[in-house]
Write a protein that holds these residues in place. Structure first.
Motif, mmCIF file in Angstrom:
data_model
loop_
_atom_site.group_PDB
_atom_site.id
_atom_site.type_symbol
_atom_site.label_atom_id
_atom_site.label_comp_id
_atom_site.label_asym_id
_atom_site.label_seq_id
_atom_site.Cartn_x
_atom_site.Cartn_y
_atom_site.Cartn_z
ATOM 1 N N ARG A 147 -2.227 -4.383 -5.506
ATOM 2 C CA ARG A 147 -2.467 -3.370 -5.226
ATOM 3 C C ARG A 147 -2.075 -3.344 -7.934
ATOM 4 N NH1 ARG A 147 -3.625 -4.815 -1.154
ATOM 5 N NH2 ARG A 147 -3.886 -3.319 0.513
ATOM 6 N N THR B 220 2.519 2.024 -3.430
ATOM 7 C CA THR B 220 1.655 2.259 -4.013
ATOM 8 C C THR B 220 1.185 3.527 -4.184
ATOM 9 O OG1 THR B 220 0.576 0.417 -4.077
ATOM 10 C CG2 THR B 220 -1.190 1.768 -5.074
ATOM 11 N N ASN B 221 1.022 3.798 -3.001
ATOM 12 C CA ASN B 221 0.814 5.461 -2.609
ATOM 13 C C ASN B 221 1.919 6.534 -3.246
ATOM 14 O OD1 ASN B 221 -2.216 4.405 -1.794
ATOM 15 N ND2 ASN B 221 -1.255 4.846 -0.078
ATOM 16 N N GLU B 222 2.796 5.674 -2.859
ATOM 17 C CA GLU B 222 3.676 6.358 -4.139
ATOM 18 C C GLU B 222 3.896 6.477 -5.292
ATOM 19 O OE1 GLU B 222 9.231 6.656 -2.232
ATOM 20 O OE2 GLU B 222 7.533 5.228 -1.544
ATOM 21 N N LEU C 120 1.939 6.822 -6.698
ATOM 22 C CA LEU C 120 0.773 7.065 -7.227
ATOM 23 C C LEU C 120 0.828 8.872 -7.460
ATOM 24 C CD1 LEU C 120 -2.510 6.999 -8.206
ATOM 25 C CD2 LEU C 120 -3.090 6.897 -6.289
ATOM 26 N N ALA C 121 1.564 8.976 -6.377
ATOM 27 C CA ALA C 121 1.934 10.715 -5.797
ATOM 28 C C ALA C 121 2.893 10.282 -6.522
ATOM 29 C CB ALA C 121 2.898 10.681 -4.291
ATOM 30 N N ARG D 9 -5.675 6.304 -10.912
ATOM 31 C CA ARG D 9 -6.213 5.301 -9.648
ATOM 32 C C ARG D 9 -5.774 4.322 -9.486
ATOM 33 N NH1 ARG D 9 -9.718 1.696 -11.375
ATOM 34 N NH2 ARG D 9 -10.316 1.768 -13.916
ATOM 35 N N THR D 10 -6.494 3.846 -7.913
ATOM 36 C CA THR D 10 -6.011 2.528 -7.177
ATOM 37 C C THR D 10 -7.305 1.545 -6.798
ATOM 38 O OG1 THR D 10 -6.254 2.839 -5.506
ATOM 39 C CG2 THR D 10 -3.722 3.772 -6.396
ATOM 40 N N SER E 105 0.496 -1.084 0.253
ATOM 41 C CA SER E 105 -0.189 0.323 0.183
ATOM 42 C C SER E 105 0.845 0.981 -0.154
ATOM 43 C CB SER E 105 -1.088 0.196 1.385
ATOM 44 O OG SER E 105 -1.673 -1.418 1.444
ATOM 45 N N SER E 106 1.882 1.135 0.621
ATOM 46 C CA SER E 106 3.016 2.131 0.699
ATOM 47 C C SER E 106 3.569 2.920 -0.667
ATOM 48 C CB SER E 106 3.820 1.594 1.636
ATOM 49 O OG SER E 106 4.982 3.166 1.928
ATOM 50 N N ILE F 235 -2.530 -0.037 -10.309
ATOM 51 C CA ILE F 235 -2.614 1.665 -10.396
ATOM 52 C C ILE F 235 -2.729 1.481 -12.046
ATOM 53 C CG2 ILE F 235 -1.416 3.910 -10.553
ATOM 54 C CD1 ILE F 235 0.644 2.866 -8.559
#
Length: 178
Positions: free
Chosen positions: A157, A42-44, A46-47, A168-169, A39-40, A159
């Motif tokens: 996950r 993936t969020n990175e 995405l950012a 989007r995820t 998750s971490s 993207i």
């Protein structure tokens, strides 16, 4: 007055019960830790995509995200080795001398693998409009799947990047086989 204490047999029973409970808890805990790492990352990622998109619009020029193992050049090593975001002045999706590096990410933890669909396997390029375009000018869309290695096929996950460049995820449930 009799002395009270614990016998060796009682101590062994308690240790056996504690070991059994621990054996049941550790796999769930390691799966939770891996899920948190995925998750971490993936969020990175995405950012990073949002940064590239906003820089392309801000600069009215192409910005590219590409796999990079050294943080200075695009490489064919895959997304798990890290990535690079740069201002692509000459629109070739390769970082050339003098093109500004906007952000880098070193290699991901070994427990995480990244698979990309063909259109985004070597780069993701944002045009001045904020949309994704291949070097040829065609729309660019695709899916990145982040998975846990070592039998953790249920931890994944994705993207998804559509043709307008919007990422989007999603949670696919399982990892595809490579």
């Amino acid at each position: 007055m009799a002395e009270r204490g614990t016998t060796l047999a009682e101590l062994l029973v308690v240790l056996a019960v504690a070991a059994s409970v621990l054996a049941l808890a550790v796999p769930g805990l390691s799966r939770q830790l891996l899920s948190s790492q995925i998750s971490s990352v993936t969020n990175e990622f995405l950012a990073a995509l949002h940064l590239a998109r906003s820089e392309a619009v801000k600069r009215s020029s192409r910005a590219v995200v590409c796999p990079s193992s050294d943080g200075t050049h695009c490489s064919g090593d895959g997304w798990s080795k890290g990535w690079l975001i740069f201002h692509d002045v000459n629109n070739n999706a390769q970082r050339d001398e003098g093109e500004a590096v906007l952000h880098t990410r070193p290699s991901l933890p070994q427990a995480i693998s990244v698979m990309a669909s063909k259109p985004i396997s070597t780069y993701i390029s944002y045009a001045a409009t904020g949309g994704t375009l291949l070097v040829s000018g065609a729309w660019q869309a695709g899916t990145l799947t982040l998975c846990g290695k070592a039998g953790s096929s249920q931890v994944a996950r994705q993207i998804v990047i559509n043709s307008t460049g919007r990422p989007r995820t999603t949670k696919p449930g399982t990892c595809p086989t490579p």
